[in-house]
Scaffold this motif. Structure first.
Motif, PDB file in Angstrom:
ATOM      1  N   ALA A 116      50.333  17.976 -16.114  1.00  0.00           N
ATOM      2  CA  ALA A 116      49.138  17.782 -16.944  1.00  0.00           C
ATOM      3  C   ALA A 116      49.101  18.886 -17.976  1.00  0.00           C
ATOM      4  CB  ALA A 116      47.880  17.830 -16.081  1.00  0.00           C
ATOM      5  N   GLU A 117      49.143  18.518 -19.239  1.00  0.00           N
ATOM      6  CA  GLU A 117      49.104  19.499 -20.310  1.00  0.00           C
ATOM      7  C   GLU A 117      47.689  19.590 -20.873  1.00  0.00           C
ATOM      8  OE1 GLU A 117      51.920  18.924 -23.333  1.00  0.00           O
ATOM      9  OE2 GLU A 117      53.663  18.962 -22.009  1.00  0.00           O
ATOM     10  N   LEU A 118      47.323  20.823 -21.197  1.00  0.00           N
ATOM     11  CA  LEU A 118      46.030  21.021 -21.848  1.00  0.00           C
ATOM     12  C   LEU A 118      46.141  20.598 -23.297  1.00  0.00           C
ATOM     13  CD1 LEU A 118      45.060  24.521 -20.481  1.00  0.00           C
ATOM     14  CD2 LEU A 118      44.082  22.343 -19.828  1.00  0.00           C
ATOM     15  N   LEU A 119      45.096  20.024 -23.821  1.00  0.00           N
ATOM     16  CA  LEU A 119      45.067  19.702 -25.232  1.00  0.00           C
ATOM     17  C   LEU A 119      44.992  20.996 -26.036  1.00  0.00           C
ATOM     18  CD1 LEU A 119      42.543  16.728 -25.198  1.00  0.00           C
ATOM     19  CD2 LEU A 119      45.027  16.600 -25.430  1.00  0.00           C
ATOM     20  N   PRO A 120      45.592  21.019 -27.236  1.00  0.00           N
ATOM     21  CA  PRO A 120      45.547  22.241 -28.054  1.00  0.00           C
ATOM     22  C   PRO A 120      44.121  22.750 -28.228  1.00  0.00           C
ATOM     23  CG  PRO A 120      47.033  20.633 -29.021  1.00  0.00           C
ATOM     24  CD  PRO A 120      46.334  19.941 -27.877  1.00  0.00           C
ATOM     25  N   ALA A 167      50.839  26.721 -19.658  1.00  0.00           N
ATOM     26  CA  ALA A 167      50.353  25.780 -20.661  1.00  0.00           C
ATOM     27  C   ALA A 167      50.298  26.429 -22.045  1.00  0.00           C
ATOM     28  CB  ALA A 167      48.978  25.250 -20.269  1.00  0.00           C
ATOM     29  N   GLN A 168      49.864  27.686 -22.108  1.00  0.00           N
ATOM     30  CA  GLN A 168      49.822  28.379 -23.384  1.00  0.00           C
ATOM     31  C   GLN A 168      51.229  28.602 -23.937  1.00  0.00           C
ATOM     32  OE1 GLN A 168      47.607  31.743 -22.014  1.00  0.00           O
ATOM     33  NE2 GLN A 168      45.609  30.840 -22.491  1.00  0.00           N
ATOM     34  N   MET A 169      52.169  28.946 -23.053  1.00  0.00           N
ATOM     35  CA  MET A 169      53.549  29.123 -23.481  1.00  0.00           C
ATOM     36  C   MET A 169      54.097  27.820 -24.056  1.00  0.00           C
ATOM     37  SD  MET A 169      54.309  32.346 -22.705  1.00  0.00           S
ATOM     38  CE  MET A 169      56.083  32.504 -22.546  1.00  0.00           C
ATOM     39  N   ALA A 170      53.832  26.712 -23.371  1.00  0.00           N
ATOM     40  CA  ALA A 170      54.344  25.419 -23.822  1.00  0.00           C
ATOM     41  C   ALA A 170      53.744  25.027 -25.164  1.00  0.00           C
ATOM     42  CB  ALA A 170      54.056  24.352 -22.761  1.00  0.00           C
ATOM     43  N   GLU A 171      52.450  25.293 -25.342  1.00  0.00           N
ATOM     44  CA  GLU A 171      51.787  24.933 -26.601  1.00  0.00           C
ATOM     45  C   GLU A 171      52.342  25.751 -27.755  1.00  0.00           C
ATOM     46  OE1 GLU A 171      47.330  24.976 -28.636  1.00  0.00           O
ATOM     47  OE2 GLU A 171      47.524  25.169 -26.457  1.00  0.00           O
ATOM     48  N   PRO A 199      41.565  37.932 -15.716  1.00  0.00           N
ATOM     49  CA  PRO A 199      41.690  37.449 -17.099  1.00  0.00           C
ATOM     50  C   PRO A 199      40.716  36.309 -17.379  1.00  0.00           C
ATOM     51  CG  PRO A 199      43.844  37.669 -16.045  1.00  0.00           C
ATOM     52  CD  PRO A 199      42.817  37.814 -14.968  1.00  0.00           C
ATOM     53  N   PRO A 200      39.947  36.383 -18.440  1.00  0.00           N
ATOM     54  CA  PRO A 200      38.998  35.306 -18.752  1.00  0.00           C
ATOM     55  C   PRO A 200      39.714  34.075 -19.293  1.00  0.00           C
ATOM     56  CG  PRO A 200      39.021  36.914 -20.516  1.00  0.00           C
ATOM     57  CD  PRO A 200      39.894  37.466 -19.426  1.00  0.00           C
ATOM     58  N   ALA A 201      39.026  32.935 -19.275  1.00  0.00           N
ATOM     59  CA  ALA A 201      39.576  31.724 -19.875  1.00  0.00           C
ATOM     60  C   ALA A 201      39.781  31.956 -21.367  1.00  0.00           C
ATOM     61  CB  ALA A 201      38.638  30.550 -19.643  1.00  0.00           C
ATOM     62  N   ARG A 202      40.951  31.532 -21.893  1.00  0.00           N
ATOM     63  CA  ARG A 202      41.253  31.766 -23.297  1.00  0.00           C
ATOM     64  C   ARG A 202      41.933  30.550 -23.901  1.00  0.00           C
ATOM     65  NH1 ARG A 202      43.186  36.931 -21.235  1.00  0.00           N
ATOM     66  NH2 ARG A 202      41.768  38.599 -21.853  1.00  0.00           N
ATOM     67  N   THR A 203      41.675  30.325 -25.167  1.00  0.00           N
ATOM     68  CA  THR A 203      42.476  29.373 -25.911  1.00  0.00           C
ATOM     69  C   THR A 203      43.783  30.061 -26.283  1.00  0.00           C
ATOM     70  OG1 THR A 203      41.615  30.076 -28.038  1.00  0.00           O
ATOM     71  CG2 THR A 203      40.381  28.343 -26.872  1.00  0.00           C
ATOM     72  N   LEU A 204      44.716  29.316 -26.818  1.00  0.00           N
ATOM     73  CA  LEU A 204      45.975  29.918 -27.248  1.00  0.00           C
ATOM     74  C   LEU A 204      45.717  30.977 -28.318  1.00  0.00           C
ATOM     75  CD1 LEU A 204      49.028  30.141 -27.334  1.00  0.00           C
ATOM     76  CD2 LEU A 204      49.077  28.198 -28.917  1.00  0.00           C
ATOM     77  N   ASP A 205      44.840  30.692 -29.278  1.00  0.00           N
ATOM     78  CA  ASP A 205      44.546  31.674 -30.324  1.00  0.00           C
ATOM     79  C   ASP A 205      43.967  32.951 -29.726  1.00  0.00           C
ATOM     80  OD1 ASP A 205      45.491  30.041 -32.315  1.00  0.00           O
ATOM     81  OD2 ASP A 205      43.521  29.259 -32.882  1.00  0.00           O
ATOM     82  N   GLU A 206      43.116  32.801 -28.736  1.00  0.00           N
ATOM     83  CA  GLU A 206      42.533  33.984 -28.083  1.00  0.00           C
ATOM     84  C   GLU A 206      43.594  34.747 -27.300  1.00  0.00           C
ATOM     85  OE1 GLU A 206      37.929  32.493 -27.421  1.00  0.00           O
ATOM     86  OE2 GLU A 206      39.473  31.872 -26.002  1.00  0.00           O
TER      87      GLU A 206
END
Length: 345
Positions: free
Chosen positions: A11-15, A224-228, A32-39
């Motif tokens: 299951a991949e996270l959406l961007p 997931a962040q690495m893959a994105e 570590p807090p929840a982060r988006t890829l940009d964060e």
């Protein structure tokens, strides 16, 4: 995707969706807090900035194993490698790895116009397993070899110190000599808490070791962040990682899994031939531990958490009864494509 009777669900996270490490790593002050890829990217730059502010850094060296994680890390930290004549990409050529990975390192650094320092250990892997490296210090100096035979888990520390740590320490000495108090080399590495239980215990964002400051800007990143990041930046992929699910830059065999040499032989027969030829030389020398990847008879397993080698992401201590490569790869989220037709693990 169905592989060898198992169905692997991914299951991949959406961007842009938040993602995080599931629990607090031992060396983290806070979970570590929840982060988006940009964060996550912003946090990586903050970690590097903190290291540069805290220590008298005179050279920045990005450690590139040839694996896909370290390639991503190099892509992220490229802007930091242009402020000193000593800045460079560093690859440790252990002498017992897949040549295609070494070539991948050379190709990537050439394509990105980055200076490459390819380091080599003073003592070769062959000499170590043949018992030809005599201790230079301590009570056994000039008398006994530091190791003899192929290493099992207990020999991993020796192999790491001789094949990886020694070249990195020598590289540090070439830059700053004995001025470790006033001058430091920053080693940027791709270690991540999400890689393994050992990394969860031992990896830190910033960790000083004498004249070296270890910095892991990706330590908080998830799979997931690495893959994105790879998908959106179109990063070059190492075919060795795709085939073997490890970078293959060091095949000391200390924690090899059953059938691993056969897997290497299928994709990289020259590398396997080199290892099997060395097996014959070790056997001819009358050394009992003459099989690569097999724990020598009577060798005790190292205590949990005592395994040396901060850079050996593919060398976790095996769990009792954990002998199926496919299970291991599935647990690590590394199964991205089926094996070649008719090929068993």
């Amino acid at each position: 995707m169905k592989i060898m009777g198992r169905r692997i669900f991914t299951a991949e996270l959406l961007p842009g969706m938040p993602d995080t490490i599931g629990r607090k790593p031992a060396k983290a002050e806070h979970a570590p807090p929840a982060r988006t890829l940009d964060e996550a990217i912003t946090r990586s730059h903050d970690i590097i900035a903190e290291a540069l502010d805290r220590y008298p850094i005179v050279a920045r060296h990005a450690l590139l194993s040839g694996g896909n994680d370290s390639t991503l890390m190099l892509h992220l930290v490229q802007p930091y490698l242009d402020s000193s004549e000593h800045d460079a990409v560093v690859h440790v050529n252990t002498g017992i790895g897949v040549e295609e990975t070494r070539q991948h390192v050379r190709d990537v650094t050439r394509a990105w116009n980055l200076p490459l320092r390819e380091l080599h250990p003073r003592d070769s892997y062959d000499d170590l397993v043949l018992g030809q490296v005599i201790a230079r210090s301590g009570k056994n100096a000039g008398i006994r070899p530091v190791w003899k035979g192929f290493p099992g888990p207990a020999g991993h520390g020796v192999m790491y110190r001789r094949l990886k740590d020694e070249p990195l320490q020598r590289n540090r000495a070439q830059v700053i000599g004995t001025q470790g108090r006033t001058r430091k080399v920053l080693y940027l590495a791709g270690m991540r808490w999400g890689e393994s239980q050992r990394r969860m215990r031992n990896a830190a964002e910033i960790d000083q070791e004498g004249g070296i400051v270890w910095c892991s800007p990706l330590v908080h990143w998830t799979n997931a962040q690495m893959a994105e990041y790879r998908r959106t930046r179109l990063l070059p992929q190492n075919e060795v990682s795709a085939h073997l699910h490890m970078s293959g830059e060091c095949l000391c065999g200390a924690f090899a899994k059953p059938g691993e040499l056969d897997e290497i032989e299928f994709f990289y027969p020259r590398t396997a031939y080199r290892i099997r030829s060395l097996e014959q030389r070790v056997k001819a020398a009358g050394i009992p531990a003459c099989k690569w990847g097999q724990k020598p008879v009577g060798q005790c397993a190292p205590k949990p958490g005592s395994i040396a080698g901060r850079l050996c992401s593919s060398c976790p201590a095996p769990l009792q009864g954990q002998t199926d490569l496919m299970d291991i790869w599935a647990q690590q989220g590394l199964l991205t494509q089926p094996l070649p037709q008719g090929r068993a693990a």
